[in-house]
Design a protein around this motif. Structure first.
Motif, mmCIF file in Angstrom:
data_model
loop_
_atom_site.group_PDB
_atom_site.id
_atom_site.type_symbol
_atom_site.label_atom_id
_atom_site.label_comp_id
_atom_site.label_asym_id
_atom_site.label_seq_id
_atom_site.Cartn_x
_atom_site.Cartn_y
_atom_site.Cartn_z
ATOM 1 N N VAL A 315 89.790 43.346 95.279
ATOM 2 C CA VAL A 315 88.996 42.047 95.034
ATOM 3 C C VAL A 315 89.374 41.183 93.799
ATOM 4 C CG1 VAL A 315 86.538 41.888 94.056
ATOM 5 C CG2 VAL A 315 86.947 43.547 95.656
ATOM 6 N N LYS A 316 89.560 41.970 92.537
ATOM 7 C CA LYS A 316 90.058 41.014 91.635
ATOM 8 C C LYS A 316 91.640 41.088 91.246
ATOM 9 C CE LYS A 316 89.103 41.159 87.215
ATOM 10 N NZ LYS A 316 88.670 42.218 86.021
ATOM 11 N N GLU A 317 92.140 39.991 90.732
ATOM 12 C CA GLU A 317 93.454 39.813 90.436
ATOM 13 C C GLU A 317 93.733 40.334 88.868
ATOM 14 O OE1 GLU A 317 95.265 36.436 91.881
ATOM 15 O OE2 GLU A 317 97.026 36.710 90.762
ATOM 16 N N PRO A 318 94.489 41.256 88.838
ATOM 17 C CA PRO A 318 94.673 41.732 87.592
ATOM 18 C C PRO A 318 95.424 40.735 86.516
ATOM 19 C CG PRO A 318 96.262 42.696 89.046
ATOM 20 C CD PRO A 318 95.459 42.004 89.804
ATOM 21 N N PRO A 319 94.959 40.791 85.343
ATOM 22 C CA PRO A 319 95.692 39.847 84.444
ATOM 23 C C PRO A 319 96.768 40.621 83.871
ATOM 24 C CG PRO A 319 93.582 40.795 83.296
ATOM 25 C CD PRO A 319 93.916 41.143 84.630
ATOM 26 N N LEU A 320 97.790 39.963 83.142
ATOM 27 C CA LEU A 320 98.749 40.568 82.380
ATOM 28 C C LEU A 320 98.304 41.162 81.149
ATOM 29 C CD1 LEU A 320 102.088 38.402 82.264
ATOM 30 C CD2 LEU A 320 101.780 40.854 83.025
ATOM 31 N N LYS A 321 98.340 42.643 80.783
ATOM 32 C CA LYS A 321 97.694 43.083 79.789
ATOM 33 C C LYS A 321 98.733 43.762 78.968
ATOM 34 C CE LYS A 321 94.922 45.662 82.220
ATOM 35 N NZ LYS A 321 93.870 46.514 82.800
ATOM 36 N N GLU A 322 98.411 43.765 77.605
ATOM 37 C CA GLU A 322 99.676 44.306 76.661
ATOM 38 C C GLU A 322 99.378 45.967 76.637
ATOM 39 O OE1 GLU A 322 99.860 42.458 72.905
ATOM 40 O OE2 GLU A 322 101.852 42.990 72.772
#
Lengths: 349, 344
Positions: A315-322
């Motif tokens: 469903v949701k596109e994952p963002p770049l997380k640190e």
């Protein structure tokens, strides 16, 4: 993205949400309906610092070569910015563009094709000097050419000046290509698979040469390769690309040993190791890389991901997380995978 | 284990205008039933010529030396497929379309060619090409052959409905799988795989190699794996033969060659290879480049690039030394260097 991370080295080039869509004209779609796009590069951001080598890895079709071509302005980006010395290179024209091209050089994969067979080594390496009007006299330019050839490990350089590409071995040709890139003293170099056509015994020499030149002149590289072992050897940071996105980026050994993205894990577990006693762990990822025309909704990797969860990943596109300082991962479960160390479980074949 | 293939003193030389190219010189190999032999070396070292020489699928200017023997299941294939050359003394000429050799080719010894991308004919359906190979050797109807192809596709993991596709409709990995299916079509005893995964992505390469190991175990097929990639042989091969400039320089089990290296070239090759395991070490390049095989150096062919070379190496061709049972090295100082060398 990582400019804020206390990295106080100078940023040479800054890429912000860079996109490149190629428009496709398939049959009648040319005339009506929505145009179809191949999303070769779809919103990537990173900074390249002085003296740094970033290794871009991924399977064929992941957009790593297009990224390289965008950075050198061999392609014009669809949107996004590449900032070099305060200017967005996408908007450069005329003189400014020429000046930019003097500062960025490219080394190509196939040294058998990237050198003009009718040019001598001297002419090949001197041409960029003539184009950019460097050196006052012919003798000045010859001196610069000799210096560049010697830097590239072709010694004594005088012997090579009048040779044609067919008189050189593969390794020597790639060294000429490196000399041609170096002669302008560029601010950064994009190297697209520079060693994959070379033989093992020669490859190590070219890789060492590139590392030595980085140390000597502090020139940063974008090093594009499909070979993760080569990327590990060459780069300070690794960016893993999948279908036009950076899915993981971080310090080289952090990405190799503490990766948190399932795709990185699959990619690294697939790399053969030159040790007959090494137990081969295998992560089964399903299917093959989908076409970048019909991208899956949500996370691009979910149809192949063994850990994908319905309702989240599709469903949701994952963002770049640190997940750790300087280590970014684009996965919904990045923290969990990072903590649990998905690198440990191996399945015996 | 019983010996399936024994290559004795194989020399294949190419006749060119300027003289001879000594592509393969005095190679000895054995392959047992169900075993994988990895043949590694750089381009131009003669590994492909050795592999293709087994089935004598060589260009018309290739000549096999008189004393060479390729013993497959007790029969000497050199005697079978060649006749003494009238033009060049001491050489045998390969006979084209030799009916006796054709019984061996593909039926008993099949091949996976380098670059599966181009190994299929683009204007015929993939399935038809495999059927053609089956019908050329076996007495069955087209329907039966098609059944066999379906079975093979299941084995290598391609959906059945792709049989009627053309090669361009396949992805790279699928073409490689189809090539493997074709190699398996006639239940061969030996497969010669020439760089089977070189053009593929890592993930696909890993999967194809896994598949090959699985099928090989199941069907008990022996394999000669020709590759330049040291890490691929390390994972796949039971035994490894390292070639340099037409000579076989070291031969032994995978563990012996990697861990108890007995030839300087093998050491150099291992040191030039980056790994994703362990600590990052600076790679050591091998100085110089491989010799011109039309004019090979006197003495040891590796001597001009060897860090351990002494005067004798430049003068005399080194003997093959058996360092431990089954572990051979072609080096004057094999015994002295044994234990000193290593890929670390």
């Amino acid at each position: 993205m990582d400019a804020e991370n206390g990295d106080n080295r100078k940023v040479v080039i800054s890429v912000r949400n860079l996109k490149k869509y190629f428009e496709l004209h398939i049959g009648m779609f040319k005339f009506w309906g929505e145009p179809i796009y191949v999303k070769a590069v779809d919103g990537i951001s990173f900074n390249l610092h002085e003296g740094e080598i970033i290794g871009m890895v991924g399977e064929s079709g992941c957009g790593k070569t297009t990224t390289g071509r965008l950075l050198t302005r061999l392609e014009n980006p669809t949107s996004g910015q590449v900032i070099f010395e305060g200017k967005n290179i996408a908007e450069l024209k005329g003189k400014d563009l020429k000046f930019y091209r003097r500062n960025v050089q490219m080394i190509f994969q196939d040294p058998y094709e990237s050198l003009n067979p009718r040019f001598t080594v001297q002419k090949t390496v001197m041409e960029p000097l003539l184009v950019h009007g460097i050196g006052d006299t012919y003798d000045d330019r010859v001196e610069l050419v000799i210096k560049a050839l010697e830097d590239a490990g072709l010694r004594p350089a005088e012997e090579y000046l009048s040779r044609f590409p067919h008189e050189l071995s593969g390794g020597q040709r790639q060294r000429v290509a490196i000399a041609r890139a170096l002669v302008l003293r560029p601010k950064f170099i994009v190297a697209d698979e520079p060693v994959s056509m070379l033989d093992v015994s020669i490859r190590a020499g070219v890789m060492n040469l590139m590392l030595d030149l980085r140390d000597k002149y502090n020139i940063p590289y974008i090093f594009i390769t499909h070979d993760i072992a080569v990327a590990r050897y060459m780069s300070d940071r690794i960016a893993v690309m999948y279908l036009g996105k950076i899915v993981e980026i971080g310090e080289t050994d952090e990405v190799i040993f503490n990766h948190a993205h399932p795709y990185t894990k699959a990619l690294i577990s697939a790399v053969p190791v030159p040790d007959p006693e090494h137990k081969h762990g295998r992560v089964e990822i399903k299917g093959e890389i989908p076409s970048p025309i019909n991208l899956p909704k949500g996370c691009r990797f979910w149809p192949r991901c063994p850990y994908a969860k319905k309702g989240i990943c599709d469903v949701k596109e994952p963002p770049l997380k640190e997940v750790a300082p300087g280590h970014f991962v684009a996965c919904h479960f990045a923290e969990k995978f990072y903590e649990e160390d998905i690198t440990e479980e191996t399945v015996e074949v | 284990m019983k010996k399936l293939l024994e290559v004795k003193n194989l020399s294949v030389h190419y006749k060119i205008q300027a003289g001879w190219v000594y592509a393969v010189d005095g190679v000895n190999l054995e392959v047992n039933h169900g075993e994988t032999l990895g043949l590694v070396g750089e381009s131009g070292c003669g590994k492909t010529t050795t592999g293709y020489g087994v089935t004598q699928l060589l260009p018309s200017n290739a000549y096999i030396k008189e004393e060479s023997k390729i013993i497959f299941e007790g029969k000497d294939l050199v005697k079978l497929g060649t006749h003494p050359s009238k033009k060049y003394e001491g050489y045998r000429k390969i006979e084209e379309y030799n009916p006796e050799m054709r019984k061996y080719r593909w039926a008993k010894i099949s091949m996976i060619f380098q670059g599966a991308m181009n190994a299929f004919n683009p204007v015929y359906k993939v399935g038809d090409q495999i059927i053609e190979a089956i019908l050329a050797h076996e007495n069955m109807t087209k329907q039966e052959a098609l059944k066999r192809v379906e079975e093979l596709y299941r084995l290598v993991g391609i959906p059945k409905d792709r049989i009627n596709n053309y090669p361009h409709e396949y992805s790279g990995g699928m073409k490689q799988r189809a090539m493997i299916a074709m190699a398996l079509a006639l239940n061969p005893d030996l497969i010669i795989a020439d760089e089977p995964t070189t053009a593929l992505d890592v993930v696909t390469q890993d999967r194809i190699l896994g598949e090959m190991v699985r099928l090989q175990k199941r069907e008990k097929i022996a394999m000669i794996l020709i590759t330049h990639d040291v890490s691929v042989v390390a994972e796949m091969a039971h035994k490894i033969a390292v070639m340099y400039a037409g000579n076989l320089v070291e031969k032994g089990t995978a563990k012996e060659v990697f861990k108890e290296t007995a030839h300087p070239y093998t050491e150099a090759l291992l040191n030039a290879f980056p790994s994703i395991k362990g600590e990052k070490k600076r790679l050591k390049a091998i100085p110089g480049s491989p010799p011109d095989l039309a004019n090979p150096p006197k003495g040891c062919r590796f001597a001009p690039r060897c860090p351990y070379a002494k005067d004798i190496c430049l003068e005399q061709e080194p003997p093959v030394v058996e360092i431990s049972p089954g572990h051979y090295s072609k080096c004057h100082f094999a015994e002295e260097l044994y234990g000193e060398l290593g890929g670390e």
